[in-house]
Scaffold this motif. Structure first.
Motif, PDB file in Angstrom:
ATOM      1  N   PRO A  47       0.954  -1.137  -0.035  1.00 12.41           N
ATOM      2  CA  PRO A  47      -0.073  -0.090  -0.036  1.00 12.41           C
ATOM      3  C   PRO A  47       0.855   1.410  -0.007  1.00 12.41           C
ATOM      4  O   PRO A  47       1.963   1.343   0.363  1.00 12.41           O
ATOM      5  N   HIS A  48       0.489   2.323  -0.708  1.00 10.04           N
ATOM      6  CA  HIS A  48       1.203   3.570  -0.764  1.00 10.04           C
ATOM      7  C   HIS A  48       1.204   4.419   0.183  1.00 10.04           C
ATOM      8  O   HIS A  48       0.332   5.518   0.205  1.00 10.04           O
ATOM      9  N   GLU A  49       1.315   3.853   1.538  1.00 10.03           N
ATOM     10  CA  GLU A  49       1.496   4.852   2.714  1.00 10.03           C
ATOM     11  C   GLU A  49       2.502   4.808   3.433  1.00 10.03           C
ATOM     12  O   GLU A  49       3.217   3.809   3.769  1.00 10.03           O
ATOM     13  N   THR A  50       3.062   6.107   3.707  1.00 10.03           N
ATOM     14  CA  THR A  50       4.325   6.367   4.293  1.00 10.03           C
ATOM     15  C   THR A  50       4.379   5.777   5.682  1.00 10.03           C
ATOM     16  O   THR A  50       5.335   5.133   5.925  1.00 10.03           O
ATOM     17  N   ASP A  51       3.551   5.774   6.280  1.00  7.50           N
ATOM     18  CA  ASP A  51       3.459   5.153   7.714  1.00  7.50           C
ATOM     19  C   ASP A  51       3.666   3.493   7.503  1.00  7.50           C
ATOM     20  O   ASP A  51       4.192   2.838   8.513  1.00  7.50           O
ATOM     21  N   LEU A  52       3.179   2.688   6.559  1.00  2.00           N
ATOM     22  CA  LEU A  52       3.209   1.469   6.431  1.00  2.00           C
ATOM     23  C   LEU A  52       4.665   0.992   5.945  1.00  2.00           C
ATOM     24  O   LEU A  52       5.109  -0.229   5.991  1.00  2.00           O
ATOM     25  N   GLU A  53       5.389   1.966   5.045  1.00  2.00           N
ATOM     26  CA  GLU A  53       6.435   1.389   4.376  1.00  2.00           C
ATOM     27  C   GLU A  53       7.469   0.860   5.267  1.00  2.00           C
ATOM     28  O   GLU A  53       8.136  -0.252   4.971  1.00  2.00           O
ATOM     29  N   ALA A  54       7.726   1.469   6.342  1.00  2.00           N
ATOM     30  CA  ALA A  54       8.683   0.921   7.392  1.00  2.00           C
ATOM     31  C   ALA A  54       8.569  -0.393   7.823  1.00  2.00           C
ATOM     32  O   ALA A  54       9.258  -1.113   8.049  1.00  2.00           O
ATOM     33  N   LEU A  55       7.130  -0.494   8.064  1.00  2.00           N
ATOM     34  CA  LEU A  55       6.726  -1.685   8.562  1.00  2.00           C
ATOM     35  C   LEU A  55       6.753  -3.004   7.413  1.00  2.00           C
ATOM     36  O   LEU A  55       7.390  -4.197   7.930  1.00  2.00           O
ATOM     37  N   TYR A  56       6.476  -2.663   6.289  1.00  2.00           N
ATOM     38  CA  TYR A  56       6.716  -3.675   5.430  1.00  2.00           C
ATOM     39  C   TYR A  56       8.261  -4.026   5.083  1.00  2.00           C
ATOM     40  O   TYR A  56       8.397  -5.200   4.871  1.00  2.00           O
ATOM     41  N   TYR A  57       9.165  -2.933   5.162  1.00  2.00           N
ATOM     42  CA  TYR A  57      10.317  -3.039   5.065  1.00  2.00           C
ATOM     43  C   TYR A  57      10.956  -3.872   6.176  1.00  2.00           C
ATOM     44  O   TYR A  57      11.833  -5.112   5.708  1.00  2.00           O
ATOM     45  N   ARG A  58      10.600  -3.736   7.210  1.00  2.00           N
ATOM     46  CA  ARG A  58      10.945  -4.692   8.416  1.00  2.00           C
ATOM     47  C   ARG A  58      10.560  -6.153   8.008  1.00  2.00           C
ATOM     48  O   ARG A  58      11.283  -7.069   8.608  1.00  2.00           O
ATOM     49  N   PHE A  59       9.551  -6.369   7.729  1.00  2.00           N
ATOM     50  CA  PHE A  59       9.002  -7.685   7.394  1.00  2.00           C
ATOM     51  C   PHE A  59       9.493  -8.362   6.180  1.00  2.00           C
ATOM     52  O   PHE A  59       9.416  -9.446   6.089  1.00  2.00           O
ATOM     53  N   GLY A  60      10.152  -7.829   5.399  1.00  2.00           N
ATOM     54  CA  GLY A  60      10.898  -8.289   4.473  1.00  2.00           C
ATOM     55  C   GLY A  60      10.737  -7.865   2.961  1.00  2.00           C
ATOM     56  O   GLY A  60      11.120  -8.472   1.915  1.00  2.00           O
ATOM     57  N   SER A  61       9.758  -6.959   2.811  1.00  2.00           N
ATOM     58  CA  SER A  61       9.617  -6.278   1.424  1.00  2.00           C
ATOM     59  C   SER A  61      10.717  -5.500   0.976  1.00  2.00           C
ATOM     60  O   SER A  61      11.748  -5.043   1.924  1.00  2.00           O
TER      61      SER A  61
END
Length: 184
Positions: A47-61
């Motif tokens: 999802p193109h949401e700045t707040d979620l970007e770090a979470l997705y990156y931490r999970f392996g995206s």
């Protein structure tokens, strides 16, 4: 949760992208920090949401710009001292301080960005044509561009330009050199 972009016909005006939600592992989802690559390859988008970007990156995206391999094919003759290369070098020298100013971008510069654009280590070559080859997994895309950069050593850089120069291509080539992560 990811989104798969699918094009749907929209009459004579072309196609409109439809985002379909898909459940997937974080490792299979890309963070789209380069919209050009996001449209070019059939990938699952976070999802193109700045707040979620770090979470997705931490999970392996992964960021798509870090996952796409770029190479360039120089076609035809190469000339070092032409009217175009001299004018390009003059403009670059004139604008260098703006390009390397950390106040002009929200993206961090690479260490010694100024040295990469130094006229003593930067060579500008005019060529007939340049093809950019973008690869992601089993997908390869080829596109004609008008400017590319090639590091020849730690500091030595060659910028290849064509007669029909497009400043979006110039910005991409210079951004790839001096920014830690060039986003388009």
């Amino acid at each position: 949760l990811a989104y798969q972009q699918q094009e749907e016909g929209k009459g004579e005006d072309g196609a409109e992208a439809i985002a379909t939600p898909v459940l997937a592992k974080a490792q299979d989802i890309y963070l789209i920090d380069n919209s050009f690559f996001g449209r070019m390859f059939p990938v699952l988008n976070a999802p193109h949401e700045t707040d979620l970007e770090a979470l997705y990156y931490r999970f392996g995206s992964r960021y798509i710009s870090e996952s796409v391999n770029k190479s360039y094919r120089i076609i035809g003759q190469q000339h070092k001292s032409t009217t175009l290369t001299r004018e390009f070098a003059r403009r670059l020298k004139e604008r260098k301080s703006l390009l390397i100013s950390p106040k002009n971008t929200s993206r961090p510069l690479v260490d010694n960005a100024a040295r990469l654009l130094d006229e003593r280590t930067l060579e500008i070559v005019q060529c007939d044509a340049v093809q950019a080859i973008y690869s992601l997994g089993v997908h390869d895309k080829v596109q004609n561009v008008t400017c590319c950069s090639n590091k020849r050593g730690r500091w030595a850089v060659t910028l290849c330009v064509t007669e029909d120069l497009d400043f979006f291509d110039v910005g991409s080539a210079i951004g790839d050199l001096i920014l830690q992560r060039c986003e388009l």
